[in-house]
Write a protein that holds these residues in place. Structure first.
Motif, mmCIF file in Angstrom:
data_model
loop_
_atom_site.group_PDB
_atom_site.id
_atom_site.type_symbol
_atom_site.label_atom_id
_atom_site.label_comp_id
_atom_site.label_asym_id
_atom_site.label_seq_id
_atom_site.Cartn_x
_atom_site.Cartn_y
_atom_site.Cartn_z
ATOM 1 N N VAL A 28 0.822 -1.212 0.000
ATOM 2 C CA VAL A 28 0.000 0.000 0.000
ATOM 3 C C VAL A 28 0.857 1.265 0.000
ATOM 4 O O VAL A 28 0.583 2.217 -0.739
ATOM 5 C CB VAL A 28 -0.954 0.001 1.218
ATOM 6 N N PHE A 29 1.910 1.297 0.822
ATOM 7 C CA PHE A 29 2.585 2.559 1.122
ATOM 8 C C PHE A 29 3.960 2.728 0.480
ATOM 9 O O PHE A 29 4.511 3.838 0.511
ATOM 10 C CB PHE A 29 2.707 2.726 2.639
ATOM 11 N N ASP A 30 4.537 1.695 -0.094
ATOM 12 C CA ASP A 30 5.897 1.838 -0.637
ATOM 13 C C ASP A 30 5.968 2.875 -1.761
ATOM 14 O O ASP A 30 6.969 3.602 -1.880
ATOM 15 C CB ASP A 30 6.420 0.491 -1.152
ATOM 16 N N GLY A 31 4.944 2.928 -2.604
ATOM 17 C CA GLY A 31 4.975 3.884 -3.713
ATOM 18 C C GLY A 31 5.087 5.315 -3.227
ATOM 19 O O GLY A 31 5.859 6.115 -3.777
ATOM 20 N N ALA A 32 4.331 5.653 -2.178
ATOM 21 C CA ALA A 32 4.379 7.016 -1.635
ATOM 22 C C ALA A 32 5.739 7.315 -1.017
ATOM 23 O O ALA A 32 6.252 8.433 -1.135
ATOM 24 C CB ALA A 32 3.277 7.206 -0.600
ATOM 25 N N SER A 33 6.336 6.312 -0.363
ATOM 26 C CA SER A 33 7.670 6.522 0.209
ATOM 27 C C SER A 33 8.694 6.765 -0.888
ATOM 28 O O SER A 33 9.568 7.635 -0.767
ATOM 29 C CB SER A 33 8.068 5.313 1.063
ATOM 30 N N GLN A 34 8.594 6.012 -1.975
ATOM 31 C CA GLN A 34 9.525 6.221 -3.082
ATOM 32 C C GLN A 34 9.367 7.616 -3.672
ATOM 33 O O GLN A 34 10.363 8.247 -4.076
ATOM 34 C CB GLN A 34 9.296 5.161 -4.154
ATOM 35 N N GLU A 35 8.139 8.121 -3.739
ATOM 36 C CA GLU A 35 7.932 9.483 -4.226
ATOM 37 C C GLU A 35 8.653 10.506 -3.338
ATOM 38 O O GLU A 35 9.221 11.487 -3.834
ATOM 39 C CB GLU A 35 6.438 9.799 -4.272
ATOM 40 N N LEU A 36 8.631 10.275 -2.033
ATOM 41 C CA LEU A 36 9.351 11.166 -1.124
ATOM 42 C C LEU A 36 10.852 11.125 -1.408
ATOM 43 O O LEU A 36 11.529 12.165 -1.413
ATOM 44 C CB LEU A 36 9.089 10.765 0.325
ATOM 45 N N PHE A 37 11.380 9.936 -1.624
ATOM 46 C CA PHE A 37 12.813 9.819 -1.900
ATOM 47 C C PHE A 37 13.166 10.534 -3.206
ATOM 48 O O PHE A 37 14.216 11.173 -3.307
ATOM 49 C CB PHE A 37 13.225 8.350 -1.971
ATOM 50 N N ASP A 38 12.275 10.423 -4.207
ATOM 51 C CA ASP A 38 12.502 11.154 -5.452
ATOM 52 C C ASP A 38 12.538 12.664 -5.188
ATOM 53 O O ASP A 38 13.381 13.387 -5.728
ATOM 54 C CB ASP A 38 11.394 10.842 -6.463
ATOM 55 N N ARG A 39 11.609 13.116 -4.354
ATOM 56 C CA ARG A 39 11.450 14.549 -4.122
ATOM 57 C C ARG A 39 12.683 15.156 -3.459
ATOM 58 O O ARG A 39 13.095 16.278 -3.797
ATOM 59 C CB ARG A 39 10.212 14.802 -3.271
ATOM 60 N N VAL A 40 13.274 14.426 -2.501
ATOM 61 C CA VAL A 40 14.425 14.987 -1.789
ATOM 62 C C VAL A 40 15.743 14.644 -2.484
ATOM 63 O O VAL A 40 16.809 15.077 -2.042
ATOM 64 C CB VAL A 40 14.463 14.538 -0.308
ATOM 65 N N GLY A 41 15.672 13.879 -3.566
ATOM 66 C CA GLY A 41 16.863 13.641 -4.380
ATOM 67 C C GLY A 41 17.827 12.616 -3.837
ATOM 68 O O GLY A 41 19.054 12.784 -3.968
ATOM 69 N N VAL A 42 17.305 11.537 -3.228
ATOM 70 C CA VAL A 42 18.185 10.482 -2.725
ATOM 71 C C VAL A 42 19.032 9.939 -3.879
ATOM 72 O O VAL A 42 18.516 9.609 -4.946
ATOM 73 C CB VAL A 42 17.357 9.339 -2.096
ATOM 74 N N ARG A 43 20.345 9.835 -3.656
ATOM 75 C CA ARG A 43 21.239 9.432 -4.736
ATOM 76 C C ARG A 43 22.352 8.536 -4.194
ATOM 77 O O ARG A 43 22.553 8.450 -2.974
ATOM 78 C CB ARG A 43 21.828 10.659 -5.420
ATOM 79 N N PRO A 44 23.063 7.875 -5.087
ATOM 80 C CA PRO A 44 24.132 6.958 -4.660
ATOM 81 C C PRO A 44 25.116 7.617 -3.706
ATOM 82 O O PRO A 44 25.498 8.781 -3.878
ATOM 83 C CB PRO A 44 24.812 6.578 -5.988
ATOM 84 N N GLY A 45 25.467 6.846 -2.676
ATOM 85 C CA GLY A 45 26.423 7.330 -1.692
ATOM 86 C C GLY A 45 25.822 7.940 -0.454
ATOM 87 O O GLY A 45 26.527 8.099 0.558
ATOM 88 N N TRP A 46 24.548 8.304 -0.496
ATOM 89 C CA TRP A 46 23.916 8.847 0.702
ATOM 90 C C TRP A 46 23.934 7.796 1.817
ATOM 91 O O TRP A 46 23.691 6.610 1.574
ATOM 92 C CB TRP A 46 22.465 9.241 0.422
ATOM 93 N N ARG A 47 24.171 8.258 3.044
ATOM 94 C CA ARG A 47 24.083 7.396 4.220
ATOM 95 C C ARG A 47 22.655 7.478 4.751
ATOM 96 O O ARG A 47 22.182 8.568 5.086
ATOM 97 C CB ARG A 47 25.080 7.862 5.281
ATOM 98 N N CYS A 48 21.986 6.339 4.815
ATOM 99 C CA CYS A 48 20.545 6.318 5.094
ATOM 100 C C CYS A 48 20.234 5.436 6.294
ATOM 101 O O CYS A 48 20.808 4.349 6.449
ATOM 102 C CB CYS A 48 19.778 5.796 3.874
ATOM 103 N N LEU A 49 19.280 5.888 7.099
ATOM 104 C CA LEU A 49 18.784 5.148 8.255
ATOM 105 C C LEU A 49 17.284 4.968 8.121
ATOM 106 O O LEU A 49 16.555 5.944 7.940
ATOM 107 C CB LEU A 49 19.098 5.911 9.554
ATOM 108 N N GLU A 50 16.828 3.723 8.232
ATOM 109 C CA GLU A 50 15.398 3.413 8.277
ATOM 110 C C GLU A 50 15.049 2.997 9.699
ATOM 111 O O GLU A 50 15.540 1.984 10.214
ATOM 112 C CB GLU A 50 15.065 2.286 7.293
ATOM 113 N N VAL A 51 14.216 3.804 10.371
ATOM 114 C CA VAL A 51 13.836 3.563 11.761
ATOM 115 C C VAL A 51 12.497 2.832 11.792
ATOM 116 O O VAL A 51 11.491 3.340 11.287
ATOM 117 C CB VAL A 51 13.740 4.895 12.540
ATOM 118 N N GLY A 52 12.479 1.655 12.401
ATOM 119 C CA GLY A 52 11.276 0.830 12.402
ATOM 120 C C GLY A 52 11.098 0.166 11.053
ATOM 121 O O GLY A 52 10.090 0.365 10.377
#
Length: 261
Positions: A28-52
């Motif tokens: 249900v929700f993965d598509g919306a999360s991916q849109e957020l990542f597109d919006r903020v410009g997540v790109r190779p090399g970023w250090r990322c934390l997924e909480v929960g």
């Protein structure tokens, strides 16, 4: 002492039933999360934390974008995250309100988690402090709106579920409606928030996720006398009927940045 209250004791997070429920949530929700990542410009090399991190789909999406070695996935229960660890993602059993910072990050994301955390504003402040200068915090949090249901029984079932989770887990179903204020109070800048309503169309993945989530609390709610088993059965029939559509679940997505040096 851990303050990520009782979710892992209330729900058997290692069970196949919970895995199936989280799989529906991801659908249900993965598509919306991916849109957020597109919006903020997540790109190779970023250090990322997924909480929960739940069953791991968002951490997997981030790993595909930035490289597995750049992703940390945390949860209070990590049994469902073992495949991520095998792929190179760092998996940690971690309490966001109490444990040491797992690093410094360009992106921190949390979805449908903080509303269940007793000290959620503490969690936001701690996550904000783990951002590198210019880093971004993304929070997706849900707030049910049972008063908008077109079926009074379905609305009461949703309200009963929210009320019981508040009493048993510490869930605050209205906290999401304060966003982006907690991000601003944590010192982040350029904070924004928006709401997104997913329709509960009978038979859809979202409606099936609603059934599975109601089933988590059904026995306790019936025992308390707040709803009857017949009323829950009525709600499940509605959620299974393609002729039923309801708009009672608001997800609020908030974005905030740590100021650059």
């Amino acid at each position: 002492m851990s303050e990520t209250l009782n979710w892992t004791s209330y729900v058997d997070t290692d069970s196949s039933t919970e895995h199936d429920r989280l799989t529906l949530l991801q659908e249900v929700f993965d598509g919306a999360s991916q849109e957020l990542f597109d919006r903020v410009g997540v790109r190779p090399g970023w250090r990322c934390l997924e909480v929960g991190a739940g069953a791991g789909s968002v951490a997997r999406i981030l790993a595909d974008r930035v490289g597995p070695a750049n992703v940390v996935a945390t949860d209070m229960s990590t049994a469902l995250l073992e495949p991520l660890a095998a792929s190179g993602v760092r998996v940690l059993r971690h309490d966001v309100t109490a444990d040491d910072a797992p690093g410094e990050f360009d992106l921190i994301h949390s979805r449908l988690v903080l509303e269940h955390v007793a000290r959620r504003d503490v969690a936001v402040r701690r996550m904000a402090s783990w951002l590198a200068p210019g880093g971004v915090l993304l929070v997706e949090s849900a707030t049910p709106m049972p008063e908008l249901s077109g079926d009074p029984v379905v609305g009461r079932a949703l309200a009963a579920m929210a009320g019981h989770l508040g009493r048993s887990v510490g869930t605050d179903p209205r906290w999401a409606r304060t966003l982006p204020l907690p991000l601003e109070e944590a010192g982040l800048v350029d904070c924004t928030a928006e709401g997104h309503v997913v329709p509960a169309r009978g038979g859809s993945a979202f409606a099936r996720w609603m059934i599975a989530t109601h089933r988590l609390v059904e026995d306790d709610v019936v025992a308390e006398g707040a709803m009857s088993a017949d009323e829950f059965a009525h709600a499940y029939r509605a959620y299974s009927d393609p002729a039923f559509v309801d708009y009672t679940w608001l997800t609020i997505r908030a974005v905030g940045y740590r100021a650059p040096r």
